[in-house]
Enzyme design. Sequence first.
Site, PDB file in Angstrom:
ATOM      1  N   GLY A  66       0.919  -1.166   0.028  1.00  0.00           N
ATOM      2  CA  GLY A  66       0.003  -0.059   0.123  1.00  0.00           C
ATOM      3  C   GLY A  66       1.003   1.274   0.129  1.00  0.00           C
ATOM      4  N   CYS A  93       5.083  -6.195   1.824  1.00  0.00           N
ATOM      5  CA  CYS A  93       5.553  -4.852   1.903  1.00  0.00           C
ATOM      6  C   CYS A  93       4.855  -4.135   2.896  1.00  0.00           C
ATOM      7  CB  CYS A  93       5.381  -4.151   0.358  1.00  0.00           C
ATOM      8  SG  CYS A  93       6.081  -2.584   0.228  1.00  0.00           S
ATOM      9  N   TYR A  94       3.848  -3.225   2.690  1.00  0.00           N
ATOM     10  CA  TYR A  94       3.251  -2.531   3.504  1.00  0.00           C
ATOM     11  C   TYR A  94       2.492  -3.635   4.648  1.00  0.00           C
ATOM     12  CZ  TYR A  94      -0.376   0.314   5.981  1.00  0.00           C
ATOM     13  OH  TYR A  94      -1.123   0.966   6.947  1.00  0.00           O
ATOM     14  N   HIS A 181       8.104  -7.389  -3.631  1.00  0.00           N
ATOM     15  CA  HIS A 181       6.814  -7.555  -4.407  1.00  0.00           C
ATOM     16  C   HIS A 181       6.808  -8.935  -5.457  1.00  0.00           C
ATOM     17  CE1 HIS A 181       4.383  -4.060  -3.182  1.00  0.00           C
ATOM     18  NE2 HIS A 181       5.588  -3.746  -3.213  1.00  0.00           N
ATOM     19  N   GLU A 183       4.588 -10.552  -6.629  1.00  0.00           N
ATOM     20  CA  GLU A 183       3.707 -10.580  -7.663  1.00  0.00           C
ATOM     21  C   GLU A 183       3.959  -9.852  -8.974  1.00  0.00           C
ATOM     22  OE1 GLU A 183       3.682  -8.634  -5.064  1.00  0.00           O
ATOM     23  OE2 GLU A 183       2.664  -6.732  -5.440  1.00  0.00           O
ATOM     24  N   ASP A 240     -17.184  -9.890 -23.209  1.00  0.00           N
ATOM     25  CA  ASP A 240     -17.850 -10.053 -21.735  1.00  0.00           C
ATOM     26  C   ASP A 240     -19.144 -10.531 -21.923  1.00  0.00           C
ATOM     27  OD1 ASP A 240     -15.372  -9.234 -20.792  1.00  0.00           O
ATOM     28  OD2 ASP A 240     -16.163  -7.538 -20.227  1.00  0.00           O
ATOM     29  N   LYS A 383     -10.383 -10.441 -16.910  1.00  0.00           N
ATOM     30  CA  LYS A 383     -10.474 -10.497 -18.230  1.00  0.00           C
ATOM     31  C   LYS A 383      -9.725 -11.895 -18.729  1.00  0.00           C
ATOM     32  CE  LYS A 383     -12.214  -7.959 -21.569  1.00  0.00           C
ATOM     33  NZ  LYS A 383     -13.291  -7.335 -21.802  1.00  0.00           N
TER      34      LYS A 383
END
Length: 527
Positions: A66, A93-94, A181, A183, A240, A383
């Site tokens: 964050g 992290c945060y 991080h 990710e 979609d 998506k």
Amino acid sequence: MAAIGKQSDSKKPHELVIVLDFGAQYAQLIARRVREQNVYCEVWPYDSTLEEVRAASPKAIIYSGGPASVYADGAPRSDERLLTAGIPILGICYGMQLMSLSLGGDVRRPDRREYGKASFKPTPGASPLFAGLDEEMQVWMSHGDSVLEPPAGFTVIGRTANTPVAAICDAARSLYGVQFHPEVVHTPRGAEVLRNFLFKVAGCTGEWTMESYITEATSEIRAKVGENGRALLALSGGVDSSVAAVLVQRAIGDRLTCVFVNNGLLRLGEPEQVIETFRRNLKMNLVYVDATDRFLSKLRGVTQPERKRKIIGETFVRVFEEEAAKLEAQTGHIDFLVQGTIYPDVIESGTRTAATIKTHHNVGGMPSDVKFKLVEPLRNLFKDEVRQVGEQLGLPEEIVWRHPFPGPGLGIRVLGPVTRPRLEVLRQADAIAIEEIRRAGLYRDIWQAFAVLSNQRSVGVMGDERTYGYTVVLRAVTARDAMTADWARLPYDLLERISSRIMNEIKGVTRLVYDVTSKPPATIEWE
Ligand code: XMP
């Protein structure tokens, strides 16, 4: 605020991991990375309570990063009882700093932020989090605060040159923290770290797949709509709504009716293609309404983009309501409306902590006070997952991989007044550009590519004569989602082919320009 993605309404039959969102742009990315390990994952607000979390029985929780300092006024805090609830937690992290601070560790704000690549060294054999990884690996750092001393019961399990406490764990309580991080792509082996956390620490088995999603969604739709219920869906031909249509058809067959409205602002050949695919190939109940005249007459003389959007949106709702009423007169009452809402729409329209909020996306859809009950079978999918579902359900490539197309269609790509001749010029230019991009094998690498008809006319020469014609703009962007985008580096020879074909094949166009602006500062569309 409505709980984001909280599934307290129905317990899912599969494993769940919750990402608590502390305002990072990365929370969604973390969720996607977890799902790539076949573990279902949802993004929840950071202040979700222990009771809410317990009700969903997650296998693990991940605290996201964050932008705030843990010491900032109003810094987001989680329910501290979560830390002692016996649920495995990974703080990123945060998230790691907050976990440390909450449990009595020492977190400091150094003079400088650390930002960029770093070399991380896991303490050999110290924890399952880094099992199978090398002695040293590249990681991505972006933090102000640092943990100086972890809380009692924790050990340090990895460091970098600048950050001596770069990873911590308390194995007894299954609490883990990483300063980097895992990710992002700049942590090339980050997926393995997440995988270790999910499988070795949290005991996940990874049984969530698109097949299981389809099976589960189908039975949920059946249960919701019931034995005799009927549903309507506004089909646009985009990914979609198309995937939602096929999924619902699978669940309730011809009790689903799709209404496809031609607003006169579609691309070349689009109405025919949608009818062919859905009526002929997929045998769907499809009502086709050609409302071109109605839309274009409402748009006559309108030049302001926001007015155009409003008119197109409102006209669409009127047309749709009229069709619904006609259908009800034939078949009896229709209870349900299917919408192709996807997970980023759900997160972005609701979280207190997200930094950016989409405003005009999917406007021109249904008003919020529709009389129907909503069925949103893609509400939990990203998506790329929607595309996978579409592929598995046998939708053709042109639909599954189609670039996003705004609800107001070419109405906001013809700059200034929208008239039939101007739409015709744009349609042809757009079709040539897309055909050449496909031929060059680049269509899937691009997020969105399209032509815009500017209201700038310019002088040209053709043979010996001076001509005066339209300037067409070519726009192509790469992106991960529509929040940010970069202009696509299309090869010069491709640009050359598009340009010469447009000049040769379309009467009245004298110039093609390529838009080399990214978002921000520009938007993707021109209006
Ligand atoms: P911008 O132009 O804001 O667009 O960068 C981001 C994404 O949203 C699409 N877009 C719209 N979609 N109704 C829609 O349904 C709209 O009014 C609208 N305006 C922009 C745009 O094509 C891009 O994918």
